[in-house]
Write a protein that holds these residues in place. Sequence first.
Motif, PDB file in Angstrom:
ATOM      1  N   TRP A 149       0.811  -1.217   0.000  1.00 11.47           N
ATOM      2  CA  TRP A 149       0.000   0.000   0.000  1.00 11.47           C
ATOM      3  C   TRP A 149       0.844   1.267   0.000  1.00 11.47           C
ATOM      4  O   TRP A 149       1.869   1.357   0.663  1.00 11.47           O
ATOM      5  CB  TRP A 149      -0.947  -0.022   1.203  1.00 11.47           C
ATOM      6  N   ASN A 150       0.393   2.269  -0.787  1.00 14.64           N
ATOM      7  CA  ASN A 150       0.953   3.614  -0.858  1.00 14.64           C
ATOM      8  C   ASN A 150       2.264   3.699  -1.659  1.00 14.64           C
ATOM      9  O   ASN A 150       2.923   4.728  -1.661  1.00 14.64           O
ATOM     10  CB  ASN A 150       1.179   4.202   0.543  1.00 14.64           C
ATOM     11  N   TYR A 181      -0.299   2.251  -5.675  1.00 13.69           N
ATOM     12  CA  TYR A 181      -0.825   1.109  -4.933  1.00 13.69           C
ATOM     13  C   TYR A 181      -1.780   1.644  -3.863  1.00 13.69           C
ATOM     14  O   TYR A 181      -1.380   1.944  -2.753  1.00 13.69           O
ATOM     15  CB  TYR A 181       0.340   0.339  -4.294  1.00 13.69           C
ATOM     16  N   TRP A 183      -5.945   1.527  -1.981  1.00 14.62           N
ATOM     17  CA  TRP A 183      -6.760   0.527  -1.292  1.00 14.62           C
ATOM     18  C   TRP A 183      -7.414  -0.436  -2.281  1.00 14.62           C
ATOM     19  O   TRP A 183      -7.576  -1.622  -1.988  1.00 14.62           O
ATOM     20  CB  TRP A 183      -7.822   1.211  -0.445  1.00 14.62           C
ATOM     21  N   TYR A 186      -4.922  -3.012  -3.056  1.00 14.30           N
ATOM     22  CA  TYR A 186      -4.763  -3.845  -1.855  1.00 14.30           C
ATOM     23  C   TYR A 186      -5.822  -4.940  -1.806  1.00 14.30           C
ATOM     24  O   TYR A 186      -5.501  -6.130  -1.600  1.00 14.30           O
ATOM     25  CB  TYR A 186      -4.837  -2.953  -0.617  1.00 14.30           C
ATOM     26  N   GLU A 203      -0.462  -7.651   0.391  1.00 14.64           N
ATOM     27  CA  GLU A 203       0.857  -7.198  -0.048  1.00 14.64           C
ATOM     28  C   GLU A 203       1.498  -8.305  -0.882  1.00 14.64           C
ATOM     29  O   GLU A 203       1.439  -9.478  -0.510  1.00 14.64           O
ATOM     30  CB  GLU A 203       1.752  -6.885   1.152  1.00 14.64           C
TER      31      GLU A 203
END
Length: 388
Positions: A149-150, A181, A183, A186, A203
Motif C-alpha cells: 500500500w501507498n 498502490y 486501497w 490492496y 501485499e
Amino acid sequence: MSTTQLPTDDGTADAAPPDEGTGGRARRKGAGRRRWIVTALVVALVGAGAGIVVTDPFGGAQQEDAAEDTTRTALARVTKGTLAARTQTNGTLGYAGSYKVVNKSDGTLTQLPRVGQVIRQGKVLYRVDGKPVVFLQGAYVPAYRKLSWNMEGIDVQQLNSALLALGYADEGDIDPDSDYYGWQTYYAVRELQDDVGLKVTGELELGQAVFLAAKEFRVTKVGAVSGTSAGPGAVVLEGSSTQRQVTVDLRASQQADVKAGDEVTISLPNGQSTPGVVSSVGKVATKSGESMTVQVLIKPSKPKATGQLDQAPVQVSIVSGSVEDVLSVPVNALLARAGGGYAVEVVDARGERRLVEVETGLFDDSAGRVQVTGKGLSAGQNVVVPGS
C-alpha cells in the motif's frame, strides 16, 4: 623358231590391254586430280577465313543448304488487371516471444510444470516450499521488490493492469494507467492470494509473482529438478507465448521492399497455404552465412490453420505493393533496346509483327508478369515470347 618381243613406243614391252571394268590406270589418275581440286579449294577458303560449308563440286544432286532459324517462339496475351509485387523467402514457423523465468524465492522446488504445458495468466507456474509462484502479465520490468500500500512505480502500474485483466477489479475501481498502490489494489491482491493459495495479506511479496510479456506461457524448457534448492536468480523455466509467428531472415538489401502491414502468403509443410501480415521489420542487420540479414516477424491471420509445429521450415511470399487495372505481359516478352529501355513484339490478326516501345512498372515475380504501358498497346493483343 623363236619369236622376238618388240619394244613399244614408250620403251615397255607389249602387254595385254587393261580391264575396262576395273577403271584401270586412267580412272585412278582422274580420281587423284579430283581430290587435288577439292583440297586446293578448301585450303583457299580457309586461308581467306570463309565461314561456309563446302559441298562436293563433283557430286550429283546437292542437298539444300539453306540455314533455318531454329529459335522457337510462342504467343502470349496482353492482359488487364491487378498485379502484386512479391518477395519470396524462407521462414521458420513457431511461437512468438522467448522468456526466461527467474526465481526470486529461497527454498526447495516442490512442483514444476512439464515441457509443452501452457499456463495462463493468474495461474501457478511452480512452487517453492509448497508455496505458489504466480504468473502475471507485464511487459515493463521484472519483479524486483515487495509491493504494498501507498507505493508508486512502473511495476505497480503493471500489477494494476494485470489485476484488471484478471477481473479482480474494474476500471471504476482502478485506473489501468495508474502507478499507485491504493486501497483498491490492496483488496484486489487479497482476492488473488486467496484464489491461488497464498497467505492473504494484501501485499505482494518478492518471489510470489513473475511478470512476463504474454497472456499465456508455453513451457519449452525446464531448467531445474523438483527437490533441488531454488536459489534466487536461477533460471527455472524457459518458454514462449502461444501466439503463432513466422520468423524470416530477410536479406538486408530487401529491407526497403517490406514494411509492417504487408500481406503475406505462408506455404506450410503440409502443402497448404494460409495468409498472414508482417508485424515488424528489423532495423539492425546481422551476418547470416555470407550475407547480411534483418529479422522480419509475421503474424498468421488464421493461427489454427498453422497447426502446432514448432521451428518448422515454411515458404513466405510477401506482398510489398500492388497496382490495379493495369496492362501486363509475361516478363520474358520484354526485349532490351540498344539505346536503353524495353519493347515488345506485337502480332496482329494477319500475323504481321511490329515492335512497340514500352515502359515497365511493377514486377509480379510470383506470376511472372510485368506492368507495361506503350502507345498502341491494349488488352487482348498477342505478343511474342520464347517457345518451349
